[in-house]
Motif scaffolding. Structure first.
Motif, PDB file in Angstrom:
ATOM      1  N   MET A   1       0.850  -1.198   0.000  1.00 54.12           N
ATOM      2  CA  MET A   1       0.000   0.000   0.000  1.00 54.12           C
ATOM      3  C   MET A   1       0.886   1.249   0.000  1.00 54.12           C
ATOM      4  N   LEU A   2       0.763   2.060  -1.052  1.00 52.78           N
ATOM      5  CA  LEU A   2       1.576   3.268  -1.153  1.00 52.78           C
ATOM      6  C   LEU A   2       1.087   4.330  -0.163  1.00 52.78           C
ATOM      7  N   PRO A   3       2.023   5.060   0.473  1.00 54.36           N
ATOM      8  CA  PRO A   3       1.619   6.124   1.403  1.00 54.36           C
ATOM      9  C   PRO A   3       1.022   7.327   0.674  1.00 54.36           C
ATOM     10  N   SER A   4       1.338   7.464  -0.613  1.00 55.14           N
ATOM     11  CA  SER A   4       0.838   8.593  -1.400  1.00 55.14           C
ATOM     12  C   SER A   4       0.859   8.195  -2.861  1.00 55.14           C
ATOM     13  N   ARG A   5       0.067   8.857  -3.656  1.00 56.19           N
ATOM     14  CA  ARG A   5       0.108   8.653  -5.111  1.00 56.19           C
ATOM     15  C   ARG A   5       0.949   9.725  -5.785  1.00 56.19           C
ATOM     16  N   TYR A   6       1.415  10.716  -5.014  1.00 55.78           N
ATOM     17  CA  TYR A   6       2.248  11.776  -5.581  1.00 55.78           C
ATOM     18  C   TYR A   6       3.697  11.304  -5.674  1.00 55.78           C
ATOM     19  N   PHE A   7       4.193  11.238  -6.887  1.00 57.26           N
ATOM     20  CA  PHE A   7       5.555  10.782  -7.195  1.00 57.26           C
ATOM     21  C   PHE A   7       6.580  11.424  -6.248  1.00 57.26           C
ATOM     22  N   ALA A   8       6.486  12.723  -6.059  1.00 52.21           N
ATOM     23  CA  ALA A   8       7.505  13.464  -5.305  1.00 52.21           C
ATOM     24  C   ALA A   8       7.418  13.218  -3.801  1.00 52.21           C
ATOM     25  N   GLU A   9       6.387  12.499  -3.346  1.00 48.41           N
ATOM     26  CA  GLU A   9       6.281  12.182  -1.915  1.00 48.41           C
ATOM     27  C   GLU A   9       6.746  10.761  -1.627  1.00 48.41           C
ATOM     28  N   LEU A  10       7.168  10.048  -2.676  1.00 43.28           N
ATOM     29  CA  LEU A  10       7.566   8.644  -2.504  1.00 43.28           C
ATOM     30  C   LEU A  10       9.083   8.491  -2.539  1.00 43.28           C
ATOM     31  N   THR A  11       9.561   7.343  -2.047  1.00 41.73           N
ATOM     32  CA  THR A  11      10.991   7.038  -2.112  1.00 41.73           C
ATOM     33  C   THR A  11      11.301   6.288  -3.406  1.00 41.73           C
ATOM     34  N   GLN A  12      12.581   6.222  -3.734  1.00 36.84           N
ATOM     35  CA  GLN A  12      13.003   5.525  -4.954  1.00 36.84           C
ATOM     36  C   GLN A  12      12.542   4.062  -4.984  1.00 36.84           C
ATOM     37  N   PRO A  13      12.748   3.278  -3.897  1.00 35.06           N
ATOM     38  CA  PRO A  13      12.287   1.877  -3.974  1.00 35.06           C
ATOM     39  C   PRO A  13      10.768   1.753  -4.158  1.00 35.06           C
ATOM     40  N   GLU A  14      10.024   2.685  -3.542  1.00 36.99           N
ATOM     41  CA  GLU A  14       8.563   2.642  -3.705  1.00 36.99           C
ATOM     42  C   GLU A  14       8.173   2.879  -5.169  1.00 36.99           C
ATOM     43  N   ILE A  15       8.860   3.824  -5.819  1.00 37.18           N
ATOM     44  CA  ILE A  15       8.557   4.124  -7.220  1.00 37.18           C
ATOM     45  C   ILE A  15       8.987   2.972  -8.133  1.00 37.18           C
ATOM     46  N   ALA A  16      10.173   2.414  -7.865  1.00 36.42           N
ATOM     47  CA  ALA A  16      10.646   1.283  -8.667  1.00 36.42           C
ATOM     48  C   ALA A  16       9.661   0.118  -8.587  1.00 36.42           C
ATOM     49  N   ALA A  17       9.181  -0.170  -7.387  1.00 39.66           N
ATOM     50  CA  ALA A  17       8.236  -1.284  -7.204  1.00 39.66           C
ATOM     51  C   ALA A  17       6.912  -0.990  -7.903  1.00 39.66           C
ATOM     52  N   GLN A  18       6.471   0.245  -7.811  1.00 38.16           N
ATOM     53  CA  GLN A  18       5.187   0.601  -8.435  1.00 38.16           C
ATOM     54  C   GLN A  18       5.279   0.521  -9.955  1.00 38.16           C
ATOM     55  N   PHE A  19       6.407   0.964 -10.542  1.00 37.43           N
ATOM     56  CA  PHE A  19       6.574   0.877 -11.995  1.00 37.43           C
ATOM     57  C   PHE A  19       6.546  -0.576 -12.466  1.00 37.43           C
ATOM     58  N   LYS A  20       7.065  -1.485 -11.638  1.00 38.27           N
ATOM     59  CA  LYS A  20       7.014  -2.907 -12.008  1.00 38.27           C
ATOM     60  C   LYS A  20       5.586  -3.438 -11.899  1.00 38.27           C
ATOM     61  N   LYS A  21       4.884  -2.969 -10.873  1.00 37.78           N
ATOM     62  CA  LYS A  21       3.527  -3.450 -10.618  1.00 37.78           C
ATOM     63  C   LYS A  21       2.546  -2.918 -11.653  1.00 37.78           C
ATOM     64  N   HIS A  22       2.556  -1.592 -11.881  1.00 35.41           N
ATOM     65  CA  HIS A  22       1.659  -0.980 -12.869  1.00 35.41           C
ATOM     66  C   HIS A  22       2.287   0.315 -13.376  1.00 35.41           C
ATOM     67  N   PRO A  23       2.879   0.293 -14.569  1.00 41.75           N
ATOM     68  CA  PRO A  23       3.681   1.428 -15.042  1.00 41.75           C
ATOM     69  C   PRO A  23       2.862   2.573 -15.625  1.00 41.75           C
ATOM     70  N   LEU A  24       1.947   3.129 -14.826  1.00 43.76           N
ATOM     71  CA  LEU A  24       1.092   4.238 -15.266  1.00 43.76           C
ATOM     72  C   LEU A  24       1.478   5.524 -14.541  1.00 43.76           C
ATOM     73  N   VAL A  25       1.720   6.584 -15.308  1.00 47.97           N
ATOM     74  CA  VAL A  25       1.941   7.902 -14.708  1.00 47.97           C
ATOM     75  C   VAL A  25       0.886   8.881 -15.226  1.00 47.97           C
ATOM     76  N   ILE A  26       0.508   9.807 -14.336  1.00 48.25           N
ATOM     77  CA  ILE A  26      -0.502  10.813 -14.664  1.00 48.25           C
ATOM     78  C   ILE A  26       0.158  12.179 -14.542  1.00 48.25           C
ATOM     79  N   LEU A  27       0.093  12.969 -15.599  1.00 52.07           N
ATOM     80  CA  LEU A  27       0.698  14.309 -15.565  1.00 52.07           C
ATOM     81  C   LEU A  27      -0.401  15.359 -15.457  1.00 52.07           C
ATOM     82  N   PRO A  28      -0.502  16.037 -14.300  1.00 52.15           N
ATOM     83  CA  PRO A  28      -1.475  17.126 -14.198  1.00 52.15           C
ATOM     84  C   PRO A  28      -0.971  18.334 -14.990  1.00 52.15           C
ATOM     85  N   ALA A  29      -1.865  18.948 -15.764  1.00 51.02           N
ATOM     86  CA  ALA A  29      -1.517  20.129 -16.545  1.00 51.02           C
ATOM     87  C   ALA A  29      -2.527  21.227 -16.230  1.00 51.02           C
ATOM     88  N   GLY A  30      -2.010  22.422 -15.948  1.00 55.16           N
ATOM     89  CA  GLY A  30      -2.913  23.532 -15.600  1.00 55.16           C
ATOM     90  C   GLY A  30      -2.227  24.849 -15.884  1.00 55.16           C
TER      91      GLY A  30
END
Ligand SMILES: [Zn+2]
Length: 273
Positions: free
Chosen positions: A1-30
């Motif tokens: 369970m990720l502590p956050s969905r915000y990339f910049a609030e996560l650690t490198q191992p958390e991001i590496a694991a998530q990319f292996k699990k489901h490699p989806l990124v969302i880019l907010p534009a405003g």
């Protein structure tokens, strides 16, 4: 369970694991631009971020830290506006997402809440697909909001109820309903918005004052946090459902992107690591 969905609030191992699990990124534009006396200048990027996070929870993705800025020359007559050129914005968008592709991100959902970004994002999306191998969808979240809530919010207007609701649901302290004044004429504003939002004809307007002389128009006085929370949930659910279905279709018709393959550069990186 990720502590956050915000990339910049996560650690490198958390991001590496998530990319292996489901490699989806969302880019907010405003954008950061004037929104009258009652809404913060960052209303558009704020809306994209909070909806992006709710979509990420539903689709099991990560929200990228894109630039808060956008392309908004139309609002430059007013203090409170910071505008990038289309070329700068396009490059920042491409480089932000392409670096995540190098680390394994394969699906990209660009979630946009600012109309001035649309042409630049279209070029960036093409490049991210053709040159970086990502399966890409751009969703104009402000238009999804209009489809779902336009009828009950007096349309999608600059500084109106839909925009107030998006901020109010998360940060009511940033919405100043007691300072609402000088809404421009609704009939003229709606007429001009209709003129610039047709599919067949795209007139170029110099600045926002041709739509709303005071810089904004609408009915934000009706906004409540409860309605805002409901609106964000409805928009996020609609986008998550539709985007998931479109990504599945892309996987079927475009093997070589998304889940079924990765660009040569990514394969190479993986071999050497
Ligand atoms: Zn806005």
């Amino acid at each position: 369970m990720l502590p956050s969905r915000y990339f910049a609030e996560l650690t490198q191992p958390e991001i590496a694991a998530q990319f292996k699990k489901h490699p989806l990124v969302i880019l907010p534009a405003g954008s950061v631009e004037q929104h009258g006396p009652h809404l913060p200048t960052g209303t558009d990027i704020f809306a994209a971020n909070v909806i992006g996070h709710r979509v990420a929870e539903r689709m099991d993705g990560l929200v990228l830290p894109g630039t808060p800025l956008g392309v908004t020359p139309m609002h430059m007559p007013f203090e409170g506006t910071i505008s990038l050129t289309p070329d700068t914005y396009m490059r920042v968008t491409i480089e932000t997402c392409a670096t995540t592709a190098q680390h394994g991100a394969k699906y990209l959902l660009i979630l946009n809440w600012h109309e001035g970004n649309i042409p630049s994002l279209a070029i960036a999306a093409e490049a991210l697909h053709r040159q970086h191998g990502m399966a890409v969808i751009t969703v104009q979240a402000c238009y999804v909001a209009e489809e779902l809530y336009g009828a009950s919010c007096n349309g999608l207007t600059h500084g109106g109820e839909i925009e107030a609701l998006a901020v109010m649901a998360q940060r009511p302290d940033l919405v100043h309903l007691d300072r609402i004044e000088h809404s421009s004429d609704h009939t003229h504003g709606h007429k001009m918005d209709k003129l610039r939002r047709t599919r067949s004809y795209q007139p170029v307007l110099t600045d926002i004052r041709s739509i709303a002389p005071s810089g904004w128009f609408g009915s934000p006085q009706h906004a409540t946090a409860e309605k805002g929370t409901r609106m964000l949930a409805d928009i996020a659910q609609a986008i998550a459902t539709e985007a998931a279905a479109i990504f599945r279709q892309l996987d079927t018709v475009q093997p070589g992107t998304g889940a079924t393959g990765a660009p040569a550069e990514i394969k190479h990186l993986r071999q050497v690591s």
